[in-house]
Design a protein around this motif. Structure first.
Motif, PDB file in Angstrom:
ATOM      1  N   PRO A 162     -21.435  72.040  11.834  1.00 22.34           N
ATOM      2  CA  PRO A 162     -20.071  72.532  12.070  1.00 22.34           C
ATOM      3  C   PRO A 162     -19.722  73.630  11.059  1.00 22.34           C
ATOM      4  O   PRO A 162     -20.396  73.812  10.054  1.00 22.34           O
ATOM      5  CB  PRO A 162     -19.209  71.288  11.859  1.00 22.34           C
ATOM      6  N   TYR A 165     -16.216  70.650   7.177  1.00 19.46           N
ATOM      7  CA  TYR A 165     -15.972  69.217   7.290  1.00 19.46           C
ATOM      8  C   TYR A 165     -14.569  68.903   6.773  1.00 19.46           C
ATOM      9  O   TYR A 165     -13.957  69.709   6.069  1.00 19.46           O
ATOM     10  CB  TYR A 165     -17.005  68.422   6.479  1.00 19.46           C
ATOM     11  N   LYS A 166     -14.091  67.725   7.107  1.00 13.66           N
ATOM     12  CA  LYS A 166     -12.792  67.280   6.635  1.00 13.66           C
ATOM     13  C   LYS A 166     -12.950  66.001   5.808  1.00 13.66           C
ATOM     14  O   LYS A 166     -13.951  65.296   5.931  1.00 13.66           O
ATOM     15  CB  LYS A 166     -11.860  67.002   7.821  1.00 13.66           C
ATOM     16  N   ARG A 168     -11.480  62.156   5.045  1.00 11.47           N
ATOM     17  CA  ARG A 168     -10.981  61.137   5.982  1.00 11.47           C
ATOM     18  C   ARG A 168      -9.636  60.574   5.547  1.00 11.47           C
ATOM     19  O   ARG A 168      -9.156  59.590   6.122  1.00 11.47           O
ATOM     20  CB  ARG A 168     -11.998  60.006   6.123  1.00 11.47           C
ATOM     21  N   ASP A 226     -26.245  65.592   7.266  1.00 11.21           N
ATOM     22  CA  ASP A 226     -25.355  65.347   8.398  1.00 11.21           C
ATOM     23  C   ASP A 226     -26.172  64.580   9.422  1.00 11.21           C
ATOM     24  O   ASP A 226     -27.185  65.086   9.920  1.00 11.21           O
ATOM     25  CB  ASP A 226     -24.838  66.658   8.989  1.00 11.21           C
ATOM     26  N   SER A 231     -22.161  67.707  16.089  1.00  9.84           N
ATOM     27  CA  SER A 231     -21.356  66.701  16.788  1.00  9.84           C
ATOM     28  C   SER A 231     -20.394  66.036  15.814  1.00  9.84           C
ATOM     29  O   SER A 231     -20.670  65.929  14.619  1.00  9.84           O
ATOM     30  CB  SER A 231     -22.261  65.647  17.428  1.00  9.84           C
ATOM     31  N   GLY A 232     -19.264  65.564  16.352  1.00 12.14           N
ATOM     32  CA  GLY A 232     -18.247  64.946  15.518  1.00 12.14           C
ATOM     33  C   GLY A 232     -18.699  63.649  14.906  1.00 12.14           C
ATOM     34  O   GLY A 232     -19.789  63.158  15.204  1.00 12.14           O
ATOM     35  N   PRO A 233     -17.892  63.096  14.002  1.00 10.83           N
ATOM     36  CA  PRO A 233     -16.530  63.537  13.663  1.00 10.83           C
ATOM     37  C   PRO A 233     -16.465  64.632  12.606  1.00 10.83           C
ATOM     38  O   PRO A 233     -15.408  65.149  12.329  1.00 10.83           O
ATOM     39  CB  PRO A 233     -15.893  62.247  13.125  1.00 10.83           C
ATOM     40  N   ASN A 234     -17.613  64.944  11.956  1.00 10.36           N
ATOM     41  CA  ASN A 234     -17.641  65.970  10.902  1.00 10.36           C
ATOM     42  C   ASN A 234     -16.652  65.642   9.781  1.00 10.36           C
ATOM     43  O   ASN A 234     -15.819  66.462   9.376  1.00 10.36           O
ATOM     44  CB  ASN A 234     -17.347  67.358  11.488  1.00 10.36           C
ATOM     45  N   ASP A 239     -20.093  61.033   8.661  1.00  8.21           N
ATOM     46  CA  ASP A 239     -21.380  61.605   9.066  1.00  8.21           C
ATOM     47  C   ASP A 239     -21.908  62.619   8.060  1.00  8.21           C
ATOM     48  O   ASP A 239     -22.914  63.269   8.293  1.00  8.21           O
ATOM     49  CB  ASP A 239     -21.301  62.227  10.466  1.00  8.21           C
TER      50      ASP A 239
END
Length: 300
Positions: A162, A165-166, A168, A226, A231-234, A239
């Motif tokens: 991606p 990333y974020k 959580r 990763d 693919s998510g959720p990133n 992940d």
């Protein structure tokens, strides 16, 4: 011929009698009009019992009303709605743990064999200038490729990772970026990125420590993992994970003995003082679960 005809008639009569017994038993209010001897006495009971046994019939004529069926289905639906999401979540967590551990094992064995063949990691390249970083990462991959499958991925032509990333944590809108270079795909589908910069980029201390020291400044770099690529959720800790590279092998980031706050599980994975990413790897490798997703006060 006459004997055959009598036999056929006898069989037909037996079949008809059996059917009438079934009708009489299922509709007890019907008054028999034929073969009255079959619906009374011991012979009738024996025939009825044999017929029920033959067709798996119960002596009880219990049944559910439509309302009872609908109520039961409703209860089943509510229970399913409450339990299925939790079961799916647990299954995903288990699959993540398995893949992180498997990837860690693949990389650990690869480094061990490459070190046995080519010497410790510090001899694989030279880190003097920042411009040396990418070549050093290429050298690492080349050494490891003798002992494991590394499929290069160009992030500018293929969506292998991606854009960012974020975290959580609710209310945290920060985005996590990574160097878009030295990206490879493993046989198990994991996507890894080599980064040859040590803690705080102190070049004089680059790759001077081994795994048991859990050093921050003396590492040879790190590996970002990763488990499913773009693919998510990133999301960090779901992940996205990280391993540290030392002279003699690798170790998961966020290990219990990682003392610098930037690498601390308690600070970063648990969100108490977030400054880096990938620090949930140590918990997964050591504990074999993702309990940190369900607790705010977990301490390692």
């Amino acid at each position: 011929k006459s004997g055959g005809g009598n036999l056929l008639k006898s069989c037909s009569d037996s079949i008809l009698r059996s059917l009438e017994i079934f009708v009489l038993n299922s509709r007890p209010n019907v008054i028999p009009y034929r073969y009255p001897e079959l619906v009374s006495g011991a012979q009738s009971k024996r025939l009825i019992k044999r017929f029920r046994t033959k067709f798996g019939m119960s002596n009880d004529k219990a049944a559910f009303t439509l309302a009872e069926v609908l109520i039961t289905l409703g209860i089943i639906g509510v229970v399913a709605a409450m339990t299925i999401p939790n079961l799916i979540s647990k299954a995903r967590e288990k699959a993540t743990v398995v893949q992180v551990k498997e990837t860690y094992s693949i990389l650990s064995q690869g480094f061990r064999r490459a070190i046995d063949e080519f010497g410790d990691v510090s001899s694989w390249c030279t880190r003097v200038l920042n411009s040396d970083e990418e070549q050093c990462e290429i050298n690492m991959a080349n050494k490891l490729s003798h002992f494991m499958t590394l499929s290069p991925c160009n992030p500018y032509s293929t969506k292998c990772l991606p854009d960012f990333y974020k975290t959580r944590f609710k209310g945290d809108s920060r985005k996590i970026y990574y160097p878009k270079r030295s990206i490879y795909i493993l046989n198990n589908g994991s996507v890894i990125t080599f980064y040859s910069r040590n803690g705080d980029n102190y070049k004089s201390l680059w790759c001077t420590s081994d795994v048991n020291t859990h050093s921050y400044f003396g590492t040879c770099g790190n590996i970002t993992l990763d488990i499913n690529g773009a693919s998510g959720p990133n999301v960090d800790g779901k992940d996205l994970f990280m391993f540290k590279i030392y002279q003699d092998g690798i170790a998961p980031l966020g290990h219990k003995k990682d003392g610098v706050w930037l690498e601390s599980f308690n600070n970063n994975c648990m969100g108490r003082k977030w400054g880096g990413y990938g620090t949930c790897a140590g918990w997964i490798i050591d504990k074999g679960n993702m309990d940190y997703l369900h607790s705010d006060d977990l301490t390692y």
